[in-house]
Structures are given as C-alpha cells and as structure tokens.
Design a protein around this motif. Structure first.
Motif, PDB file in Angstrom:
ATOM      1  N   VAL A 242       0.853  -1.187   0.000  1.00 27.68           N
ATOM      2  CA  VAL A 242       0.000   0.000   0.000  1.00 27.68           C
ATOM      3  C   VAL A 242       0.891   1.239   0.000  1.00 27.68           C
ATOM      4  O   VAL A 242       1.839   1.330   0.790  1.00 27.68           O
ATOM      5  N   PRO A 243       0.604   2.200  -0.881  1.00 25.10           N
ATOM      6  CA  PRO A 243       1.421   3.425  -0.904  1.00 25.10           C
ATOM      7  C   PRO A 243       1.343   4.180   0.426  1.00 25.10           C
ATOM      8  O   PRO A 243       0.300   4.192   1.090  1.00 25.10           O
ATOM      9  N   LEU A 244       2.445   4.817   0.781  1.00 22.83           N
ATOM     10  CA  LEU A 244       2.484   5.657   1.976  1.00 22.83           C
ATOM     11  C   LEU A 244       1.966   7.062   1.694  1.00 22.83           C
ATOM     12  O   LEU A 244       1.535   7.761   2.604  1.00 22.83           O
TER      13      LEU A 244
ATOM     14  N   LEU B  44       9.993   3.791  -3.645  1.00 23.17           N
ATOM     15  CA  LEU B  44       9.733   3.622  -5.062  1.00 23.17           C
ATOM     16  C   LEU B  44       8.518   4.474  -5.400  1.00 23.17           C
ATOM     17  O   LEU B  44       7.484   4.375  -4.742  1.00 23.17           O
ATOM     18  N   GLY B  45       8.652   5.303  -6.418  1.00 19.90           N
ATOM     19  CA  GLY B  45       7.562   6.154  -6.855  1.00 19.90           C
ATOM     20  C   GLY B  45       6.825   5.521  -8.015  1.00 19.90           C
ATOM     21  O   GLY B  45       7.438   4.961  -8.928  1.00 19.90           O
TER      22      GLY B  45
ATOM     23  N   LEU C 122       4.014   6.867  -3.520  1.00 19.98           N
ATOM     24  CA  LEU C 122       5.301   6.349  -3.056  1.00 19.98           C
ATOM     25  C   LEU C 122       5.054   5.228  -2.064  1.00 19.98           C
ATOM     26  O   LEU C 122       4.154   5.303  -1.235  1.00 19.98           O
ATOM     27  N   ARG C 123       5.907   4.205  -2.172  1.00 18.83           N
ATOM     28  CA  ARG C 123       5.912   3.091  -1.226  1.00 18.83           C
ATOM     29  C   ARG C 123       7.363   2.779  -0.881  1.00 18.83           C
ATOM     30  O   ARG C 123       8.281   3.126  -1.634  1.00 18.83           O
TER      31      ARG C 123
ATOM     32  N   PRO D 289       5.953   1.675 -11.693  1.00 23.96           N
ATOM     33  CA  PRO D 289       7.187   2.244 -11.149  1.00 23.96           C
ATOM     34  C   PRO D 289       7.786   3.267 -12.110  1.00 23.96           C
ATOM     35  O   PRO D 289       7.939   3.003 -13.303  1.00 23.96           O
ATOM     36  N   ALA D 290       8.113   4.467 -11.580  1.00 21.17           N
ATOM     37  CA  ALA D 290       8.558   5.557 -12.443  1.00 21.17           C
ATOM     38  C   ALA D 290       9.626   6.445 -11.827  1.00 21.17           C
ATOM     39  O   ALA D 290      10.232   7.242 -12.535  1.00 21.17           O
TER      40      ALA D 290
END
Length: 189
Positions: free
Chosen positions: A3-5, A69-70, A18-19, A76-77
């Motif tokens: 889950v993204p932060l 990781l964005g 972002l995660r 992923p980018a």
C-alpha cells in the motif's frame, strides 16, 4: 501488493504515489535505473545486481535513511531517498536544524519523455516530505554539474546556500522551507 504511503493526483498527469523500496524484490528494476547513463550522478554506473541489492538493503536497515519507489498511475517511475542530514550525507558540512530532512530523487530513464513529468515527480516528493508536520526544511546536495536538477530545484523553491566538497563530488548545498515550496505552488505542471 504494498500500500502506498503517500499519494497525490496531478490534474494533467494523473496519480503519483510512493511506497517503501523492497531491497530484494525491487533490485532488478533499481539496477536498470541507477546504472543507466542518465543516472550518472547517482554514481552507481558500474554496480552489478548484488551491489545494488546490498546498497538498498543497507538503506532499509538504516534508522536515518529511507528509500521509496515512486509510482505513476501504478507503474514504477521514480526513486526517492529521504535521510536525516544530522546523521547522513552532510555531517560536519551542514549544521542541521530540527526539522531538516535530506532528499535525493531519480526519475526513471525513458525513451518517451513526457513534458512536465519530472516537475510532477519532484512536486510529489516535496509534498510527501512536507506532509510530515515535523519537516520544516528540505536539504539537498546535488552535483554542481547537474544543471537539470538545479533548474527543477529552483522551480520548487530551493535556494543554493553554497558549494560544498563531498567525498564523491562538489555539490550545491541547497534548502527549501515549507514556505518557499508553497510559494511555488501557483503553477506546478
């Protein structure tokens, strides 16, 4: 699936999130990014997979350093690192103040660049950092030769304090307060 932060939506480019980096699961992806010629300022051009895994495992275990990781619309980018400048990177060079947070970011290399993408990435990074109410100022130390990142930093409110000599580079020590960042928010595309 992690889950993204942090997540934000850009009106033109869509969702950015972002995660935490998985130092083992993300190794191949990160290796492709940090060894690409466009990532020369990350100083990892000659690293093999094991060295990249070791570096991100070290960061993951460090209480004063994090890697994220964005994702752009779920893909992923970009990569972002956050560090405490009182304990990493700038010890003895910068008198860190309470609320200072250090940052590095890298947009993934691409053959099809999108206008405004990297600006949206750094805006996402800055918004994530300032989402923490304890963050008062972001500190960066980009290579003095990295003209592209200097323009991006200026666009989101960074002010160059001085040139500093670090073990691997001469860098522009720069800071951006919450107020400086917010003052740039009129046009963030």
């Amino acid at each position: 699936m992690t889950v993204p932060l942090f997540t934000r939506t850009d009106a033109v480019l869509g969702e950015f999130s972002l995660r935490p980096v998985d130092p083992y699961g993300d190794t191949e992806l990160l290796h492709r990014w940090v060894t690409h010629p466009k990532a020369a300022f990350w100083l990892m051009q000659d690293c093999d997979l094991a060295a990249v895994e070791k570096e991100f495992a070290r960061i993951s275990a460090d209480p004063f350093h994090d890697a994220f990781l964005g994702l752009h619309n779920g893909t992923p980018a970009f990569l972002m690192e956050r560090y405490d400048p009182a304990h990493r990177e700038l010890v003895g060079i910068h008198a860190a103040e309470p609320g200072d947070v250090g940052m590095h970011f890298l947009s993934a290399p691409t053959d099809t660049p999108v206008h405004g993408f990297t600006r949206a990435v750094i805006t996402t990074v800055m918004e994530m950092l300032f989402a923490d109410p304890d963050t008062r100022r972001v500190v960066v130390e980009p290579d003095a030769r990295n003209t592209a990142v200097h323009a991006l930093n200026k666009a989101v409110g960074f002010e160059v304090l001085r040139t500093v000599s670090l073990p691997s580079k001469d860098a522009y020590l720069s800071t951006c307060t919450r107020e400086q960042f917010l003052a740039t928010r009129g046009d963030h595309r």
